[in-house]
Design a protein around this motif. Structure first.
Motif, PDB file in Angstrom:
ATOM      1  N   PRO A  67      18.289 -10.560 -26.690  1.00  0.00           N
ATOM      2  CA  PRO A  67      18.424  -9.613 -25.997  1.00  0.00           C
ATOM      3  C   PRO A  67      16.992  -9.135 -25.271  1.00  0.00           C
ATOM      4  N   ILE A  68      15.614  -9.626 -25.662  1.00  0.00           N
ATOM      5  CA  ILE A  68      14.620  -9.342 -24.627  1.00  0.00           C
ATOM      6  C   ILE A  68      14.553 -10.184 -23.806  1.00  0.00           C
ATOM      7  N   SER A  84      14.892  -8.468 -20.395  1.00  0.00           N
ATOM      8  CA  SER A  84      13.812  -8.507 -18.832  1.00  0.00           C
ATOM      9  C   SER A  84      14.014  -9.167 -17.498  1.00  0.00           C
ATOM     10  N   PHE A  85      14.979 -10.413 -17.601  1.00  0.00           N
ATOM     11  CA  PHE A  85      15.552 -11.171 -16.620  1.00  0.00           C
ATOM     12  C   PHE A  85      16.874  -9.897 -15.886  1.00  0.00           C
ATOM     13  N   GLU A  95       6.720  -7.568 -19.077  1.00  0.00           N
ATOM     14  CA  GLU A  95       7.831  -7.370 -19.407  1.00  0.00           C
ATOM     15  C   GLU A  95       8.224  -8.837 -19.239  1.00  0.00           C
ATOM     16  N   ALA A  96       7.624  -9.400 -18.152  1.00  0.00           N
ATOM     17  CA  ALA A  96       8.009 -10.402 -17.343  1.00  0.00           C
ATOM     18  C   ALA A  96       7.509 -12.090 -18.464  1.00  0.00           C
ATOM     19  N   GLN A 155      13.062  -2.771 -33.100  1.00  0.00           N
ATOM     20  CA  GLN A 155      12.406  -3.594 -33.392  1.00  0.00           C
ATOM     21  C   GLN A 155      12.351  -4.697 -34.037  1.00  0.00           C
ATOM     22  N   ASP A 156      13.541  -4.576 -34.879  1.00  0.00           N
ATOM     23  CA  ASP A 156      13.378  -6.069 -35.289  1.00  0.00           C
ATOM     24  C   ASP A 156      13.454  -7.519 -34.437  1.00  0.00           C
ATOM     25  N   SER A 157      14.010  -6.686 -33.301  1.00  0.00           N
ATOM     26  CA  SER A 157      14.055  -8.087 -31.890  1.00  0.00           C
ATOM     27  C   SER A 157      12.439  -8.889 -31.780  1.00  0.00           C
TER      28      SER A 157
END
Length: 483
Positions: free
Chosen positions: A211-212, A216-217, A226-227, A404-406
């Motif tokens: 998911p992160i 970002s993409f 973020e990138a 937060q888990d990610s």
């Protein structure tokens, strides 16, 4: 059907293993073929005929090359056989790409040119076509004899543990195991353990950080933070996703008595791009070396030709991953760095570890950006973020939807990458030699016994956690299925 699906874990795999071990040893290739064809047809029945056709084509030309061994006809049959395999790959994987590129050069679209259809990419085609090519070339080179058993050859090509995403196997390395392999309880248990580790990598790590990367993409103006987070997350996602699949494939092979080659060896501790390609997707690296780089002349035809060969091979390696300019650029990125390291005589052993490792990791991650991006423009968007053109801090709208888990699993994944060698060593009781009593009985040392207990507890916990996670998450295919 994917290895991390409930229908595979609780339906297909148990039934296949039951049928496999109930089949007489001499007939188990038939069971492998039947099970593998069912596994492939679960996705699409029509493309199963393409797999069977490619298998029959390769088998026939392998026999013809062997029949005319040492004559010009052998070379002709080899060329025709390889050309046929490449034609299959070229049509289904690259025709859409060439049509789109031609239309773009003409300033129009495929629809305006009268092309209103799109070819579907058969899953696993890049892998089984490469295996077919290596089989024909090995026979021509006299590195391996052609098999007379079509069923054994079909079992090799369709072997479901590695059919979809490798490792890329060569018949000469597996021929002895296909005709005769050893089955044992210890090997089966080791296979279950290896499969469990791979499944945990995929479900508990790769899917957790995905998911992160996706967030970002998906941004049109990512900041530096973020990138960078997206680039890092995708690098970890891809590694644990693909190495997890390879672990599962190797584990499944062990359950069936096969020993496949290793496909990963802690690639993110590499201290040069050259070392990285000795550790990442090893079966592809070896294939490109043996069937492209060396035939092109390798490093035997002068310095300039060596650089040309390195870049060309990596360009083709990039294109093998997908029909897109993003993969061509990714291949060129790695090819250029390989040439630069060779030109400058870069030796990772002569540089400080704390410099060479992060620099190499950064270069690899920068390459993963264009590898992950859907278009060159999307990759450029991330690169703009990485140089701070859109600011530097994390924004609230970016964090929406991310848990937060990610981020916890992102840090955990990074820690596992750094400590992977020590983790493997600790939880591998086989690394300790057993002690031999005066009576000749072998016993494990106390430390090895503790490791064995810890290993069993950890694997049991991993399986419980993984199955629980599978029950609550949505379908998530392996990233390399698209190649």
């Amino acid at each position: 059907m994917v290895f991390s699906s409930e229908q595979f874990l609780f339906l297909f795999l148990p039934l296949f293993l039951l049928a496999y071990y109930m089949t007489p040893v001499a007939k188990r290739s038939w069971t492998i073929v039947a099970g593998s064809y069912l596994f492939y047809a679960w996705w699409r029945v029509d493309f199963l005929f393409l797999l069977i056709g490619t298998t029959a084509w390769t088998y026939y030309f392998g026999l013809k090359i062997q029949e005319h061994d040492g004559s010009k006809r052998a070379k002709i049959f080899c060329a025709i056989g390889v050309a046929g395999c490449l034609a299959v790959l070229g049509v289904f994987k690259y025709l859409n790409f060439f049509i789109d590129s031609f239309a773009a050069l003409a300033g129009t679209t495929p629809d305006q040119l009268g092309v209103h259809w799109r070819l579907i990419l058969p899953i696993g085609i890049s892998f089984y076509v490469f295996q077919s090519i290596s089989y024909l070339v090995d026979i021509y080179r006299k590195d391996a004899p052609a098999t007379r058993s079509f069923i054994d050859f079909a079992a090799f090509i369709a072997l479901f543990p590695q059919l979809i995403a490798g490792p890329i196997l060569r018949y000469k390395d597996l021929a002895g195991q296909i005709s005769h392999r050893v089955h044992s309880v210890n090997m089966f248990v080791d296979g279950v353990s290896r499969f469990t580790v791979g499944l945990a990598k995929k479900v508990l790590l790769a899917d957790a950080v995905a998911p992160i990367a996706d967030a970002s993409f998906a941004l049109s103006d990512p900041t530096f933070a973020e990138a960078f987070l997206g680039m890092l997350a995708y690098s970890l996602q891809l590694y644990f996703d693909f190495s997890g699949y390879s672990d599962m494939a190797i584990g499944l092979g062990m359950m069936m008595g096969f020993r496949f080659i290793e496909n990963f060896n802690r690639p993110y501790i590499s201290r040069s791009i050259t070392e990285f390609w000795r550790r990442w997707h090893i079966s592809l690296s070896v294939w490109l070396r043996d069937y492209l780089y060396i035939p092109l002349g390798g490093n035997r035809k002068g310095v300039r030709r060596t650089y040309f060969n390195l870049i060309t091979v990596m360009l083709l390696g990039g294109l093998w991953h997908g029909a897109s300019w993003t993969f061509v650029i990714w291949g060129a990125w790695h090819g250029c760095w390989l040439a630069i390291e060779r030109a400058t005589r870069w030796s990772y052993t002569s540089h400080k570890y704390w410099i060479s490792l992060p620099v190499t990791f950064l270069l690899v991650m920068i390459g993963w950006v264009v590898f992950r991006a859907e278009t060159v423009g999307s990759a450029f968007t991330i690169y703009c973020g990485l140089v701070g053109l859109n600011g530097f801090a994390l924004r609230a709208d970016y964090l929406v939807g991310l848990t937060q888990d990610s981020f916890i699993f992102l840090l955990l994944s990074l820690a596992i990458v750094a400590l992977e060698g020590r983790i493997v060593t600790f939880f591998n009781p086989g690394s300790s030699e057993p002690q031999v009593t005066p009576g000749g009985q072998m016993v494990l040392s106390a430390s090895a016994s503790y490791r064995q207990i810890a290993n069993s507890v950890l694997l049991s916990a991993l399986m419980v956690l993984t199955v629980a996670k599978l029950a609550e998450q949505s379908f998530s295919p392996f990233l390399y299925f698209q190649f």
